[in-house]
Write a protein that holds these residues in place. Sequence first.
Motif, PDB file in Angstrom:
ATOM      1  N   ILE A  19       0.595  -1.617  -0.223  1.00  0.00           N
ATOM      2  CA  ILE A  19       0.046   0.079  -0.264  1.00  0.00           C
ATOM      3  C   ILE A  19       1.029   1.086  -0.474  1.00  0.00           C
ATOM      4  O   ILE A  19       2.275   1.576   0.828  1.00  0.00           O
ATOM      5  CB  ILE A  19      -0.967  -0.059   1.155  1.00  0.00           C
ATOM      6  CG1 ILE A  19      -1.799  -1.602   1.263  1.00  0.00           C
ATOM      7  CG2 ILE A  19      -1.944   0.997   1.721  1.00  0.00           C
ATOM      8  CD1 ILE A  19      -2.426  -1.610   2.928  1.00  0.00           C
ATOM      9  N   GLN A  20       0.813   2.252  -1.130  1.00  0.00           N
ATOM     10  CA  GLN A  20       1.433   2.897  -0.916  1.00  0.00           C
ATOM     11  C   GLN A  20       0.668   4.337  -0.507  1.00  0.00           C
ATOM     12  O   GLN A  20      -0.752   4.245   0.030  1.00  0.00           O
ATOM     13  CB  GLN A  20       1.429   3.603  -2.323  1.00  0.00           C
ATOM     14  CG  GLN A  20       1.339   5.414  -2.089  1.00  0.00           C
ATOM     15  CD  GLN A  20       0.102   6.297  -2.639  1.00  0.00           C
ATOM     16  OE1 GLN A  20      -0.418   6.295  -3.282  1.00  0.00           O
ATOM     17  NE2 GLN A  20      -0.012   6.949  -1.831  1.00  0.00           N
ATOM     18  N   ALA A  21       1.183   5.007   1.293  1.00  0.00           N
ATOM     19  CA  ALA A  21       0.636   5.408   2.244  1.00  0.00           C
ATOM     20  C   ALA A  21      -0.125   6.656   1.491  1.00  0.00           C
ATOM     21  O   ALA A  21       0.364   7.116   1.253  1.00  0.00           O
ATOM     22  CB  ALA A  21       1.565   5.374   3.004  1.00  0.00           C
ATOM     23  N   SER A  43      -3.389   5.904  -2.833  1.00  0.00           N
ATOM     24  CA  SER A  43      -4.476   5.932  -2.028  1.00  0.00           C
ATOM     25  C   SER A  43      -4.287   7.261  -1.652  1.00  0.00           C
ATOM     26  O   SER A  43      -3.186   7.906  -2.169  1.00  0.00           O
ATOM     27  CB  SER A  43      -3.598   5.915   0.094  1.00  0.00           C
ATOM     28  OG  SER A  43      -3.269   4.426   0.013  1.00  0.00           O
ATOM     29  N   ASN A  70      -7.330   4.190  -2.139  1.00  0.00           N
ATOM     30  CA  ASN A  70      -8.307   4.140  -0.950  1.00  0.00           C
ATOM     31  C   ASN A  70      -7.895   5.358  -0.609  1.00  0.00           C
ATOM     32  O   ASN A  70      -6.761   6.474  -1.657  1.00  0.00           O
ATOM     33  CB  ASN A  70      -6.687   3.602  -0.257  1.00  0.00           C
ATOM     34  CG  ASN A  70      -6.914   3.906   1.354  1.00  0.00           C
ATOM     35  OD1 ASN A  70      -7.594   3.629   1.464  1.00  0.00           O
ATOM     36  ND2 ASN A  70      -6.180   3.543   1.898  1.00  0.00           N
ATOM     37  N   SER A 132      -9.131   4.350   4.602  1.00  0.00           N
ATOM     38  CA  SER A 132      -8.353   4.424   5.734  1.00  0.00           C
ATOM     39  C   SER A 132      -8.687   5.317   6.708  1.00  0.00           C
ATOM     40  O   SER A 132      -9.092   6.524   5.847  1.00  0.00           O
ATOM     41  CB  SER A 132      -7.214   3.725   5.092  1.00  0.00           C
ATOM     42  OG  SER A 132      -6.847   5.044   5.101  1.00  0.00           O
ATOM     43  N   SER A 156      -5.250   2.443  11.437  1.00  0.00           N
ATOM     44  CA  SER A 156      -4.087   2.569  12.470  1.00  0.00           C
ATOM     45  C   SER A 156      -4.249   2.169  13.586  1.00  0.00           C
ATOM     46  O   SER A 156      -5.100   3.081  13.954  1.00  0.00           O
ATOM     47  CB  SER A 156      -3.013   3.786  12.189  1.00  0.00           C
ATOM     48  OG  SER A 156      -2.938   3.745  10.643  1.00  0.00           O
ATOM     49  N   ILE A 175      -3.159  -1.666  10.223  1.00  0.00           N
ATOM     50  CA  ILE A 175      -2.116  -1.028   9.958  1.00  0.00           C
ATOM     51  C   ILE A 175      -1.771  -0.258  11.090  1.00  0.00           C
ATOM     52  O   ILE A 175      -2.223  -0.257  11.483  1.00  0.00           O
ATOM     53  CB  ILE A 175      -2.770   0.387   8.714  1.00  0.00           C
ATOM     54  CG1 ILE A 175      -3.208   0.409   8.687  1.00  0.00           C
ATOM     55  CG2 ILE A 175      -0.882   0.817   8.383  1.00  0.00           C
ATOM     56  CD1 ILE A 175      -3.798   1.846   7.087  1.00  0.00           C
ATOM     57  N   ILE A 215      -1.025  -4.858   8.025  1.00  0.00           N
ATOM     58  CA  ILE A 215      -0.922  -4.228   7.255  1.00  0.00           C
ATOM     59  C   ILE A 215       0.840  -3.721   8.485  1.00  0.00           C
ATOM     60  O   ILE A 215       0.003  -3.290   9.137  1.00  0.00           O
ATOM     61  CB  ILE A 215      -1.161  -2.898   6.476  1.00  0.00           C
ATOM     62  CG1 ILE A 215      -2.185  -3.894   6.151  1.00  0.00           C
ATOM     63  CG2 ILE A 215      -0.618  -2.796   5.902  1.00  0.00           C
ATOM     64  CD1 ILE A 215      -3.474  -3.320   5.852  1.00  0.00           C
ATOM     65  N   ALA A 217       3.356  -1.097   8.811  1.00  0.00           N
ATOM     66  CA  ALA A 217       4.066   0.457   8.524  1.00  0.00           C
ATOM     67  C   ALA A 217       4.970   0.930   9.622  1.00  0.00           C
ATOM     68  O   ALA A 217       5.085   0.285  10.590  1.00  0.00           O
ATOM     69  CB  ALA A 217       2.929   0.898   8.329  1.00  0.00           C
ATOM     70  N   GLN A 238       2.180  -0.964   4.446  1.00  0.00           N
ATOM     71  CA  GLN A 238       2.251  -0.121   3.853  1.00  0.00           C
ATOM     72  C   GLN A 238       3.176   1.359   3.920  1.00  0.00           C
ATOM     73  O   GLN A 238       3.860   1.134   5.230  1.00  0.00           O
ATOM     74  CB  GLN A 238       1.119   1.138   4.957  1.00  0.00           C
ATOM     75  CG  GLN A 238       0.448   2.600   4.588  1.00  0.00           C
ATOM     76  CD  GLN A 238      -0.915   2.659   5.565  1.00  0.00           C
ATOM     77  OE1 GLN A 238      -2.157   2.736   4.862  1.00  0.00           O
ATOM     78  NE2 GLN A 238      -1.281   3.841   5.512  1.00  0.00           N
TER      79      GLN A 238
END
Length: 351
Positions: A19-21, A43, A70, A132, A156, A175, A215, A217, A238
């Motif tokens: 996942i690209q944050a 995202s 996202n 998210s 998160s 996350i 996930i 991160a 992420q």
Amino acid sequence: MGWPRTDLMDLLGVRHPIIQAPMAGALTPAMAAAAAKAGGLGSLGLALKSPEYAAADMAAARGLTNRALNVNFFCHQPSADDPDRFTAIRDRLTPYYAEFDLGEPAAEPKTTAPFNADMLEVVLAAAPRVASFHFGLPPSDLLAPLKDAGVIILSSATSPAEARELEVLGTDAIIVQGWEAGGHRGVFDPSTGPGDIGTFALVPQIVDAVSVPVIAAGGIADACRTAAAFMLGASGVQIGTAFLNTPESMVADPHKKALLTERPTGITSAFSGRPARGVVNRYMVEMEDATLPDFPLMNAMTGPLRAASAKEGAGEFMSLWAGQAHAMNRETGTTDSIETLAEETLKLLNG
Ligand SMILES: Cc1cc2nc3c(=O)[nH]c(=O)nc-3n(C[C@H](O)[C@H](O)[C@H](O)COP(=O)(O)O)c2cc1C
């Protein structure tokens, strides 16, 4: 051979569990589309946008890709009304405003609303695959319509307790935001502390605490660390900081330059009123002892300073959000980074 765990990929509808944050104020719809093109989840960080601008970003990203996207929002409480702290911080910021010829700090700064009914409406209209949240979850009257519409919900956690709470409230995947992570700590209630457990200590604890996919991160950017997250039980990663030097990043030059150095990072609440990790600069050091109003009031108070500092070039008054691994950043494009990361991680995981 493929990824050892595919529950997250199936949930998100992606080819790679990367996942690209979402990074409010730091990325473009082009970055989300580039991540999607590589088979990851792109995202959009829409937390600081009005519903109109958020809708425009969602439409722009949708114009570039028809893959899963996202959209990300903050779920903070509005700032408590505290005239004394507000007056004190105006006085404290006045000399800094003067350094940049900005006049007086605003008497009634405009603050950012948390995710609300107006934003819900534009999200439902755009129908993204995933939404998210940071700082917890929205109240049930805003969350239920998203879930009813089939939107996958992520949020998160910075501790096992937060992760358990998210699972009970219906979060589809969690996350795990370790201490290394750049940007705001996702901690629900910052008065309890900033949530200071490192990624590799926290991932296995949360994997044990919940039954939904996890996930990882914080400080992750290459194949070794992605493979390690999988070995610890994560179903995906992420990644934020590593994309800040890509052509699709819109952070200002002083920020990009600071990321490519070995300057230390630290946690500060002095930019926004909530703890966040960034490259240490003059403002962070000098404001260490300040008594601050809550987020998002403090964020509004520092907005003009941050903008002026970005233009002036030194970046000593900008929020240089960065994770602890920022010195390993590269200027490669988002699509290439994710394709290479996926290929190299699969090699490592499959021998
Ligand atoms: C510049 C920047 C902005 C961020 N903004 C957001 C945001 O708007 N919403 C969010 O959920 N997380 C945000 N984060 C945190 C990321 O989601 C993620 O936890 C973090 O980037 C992971 O650690 P890393 O930066 O070491 O990869 C941000 C991070 C950075 C670096």
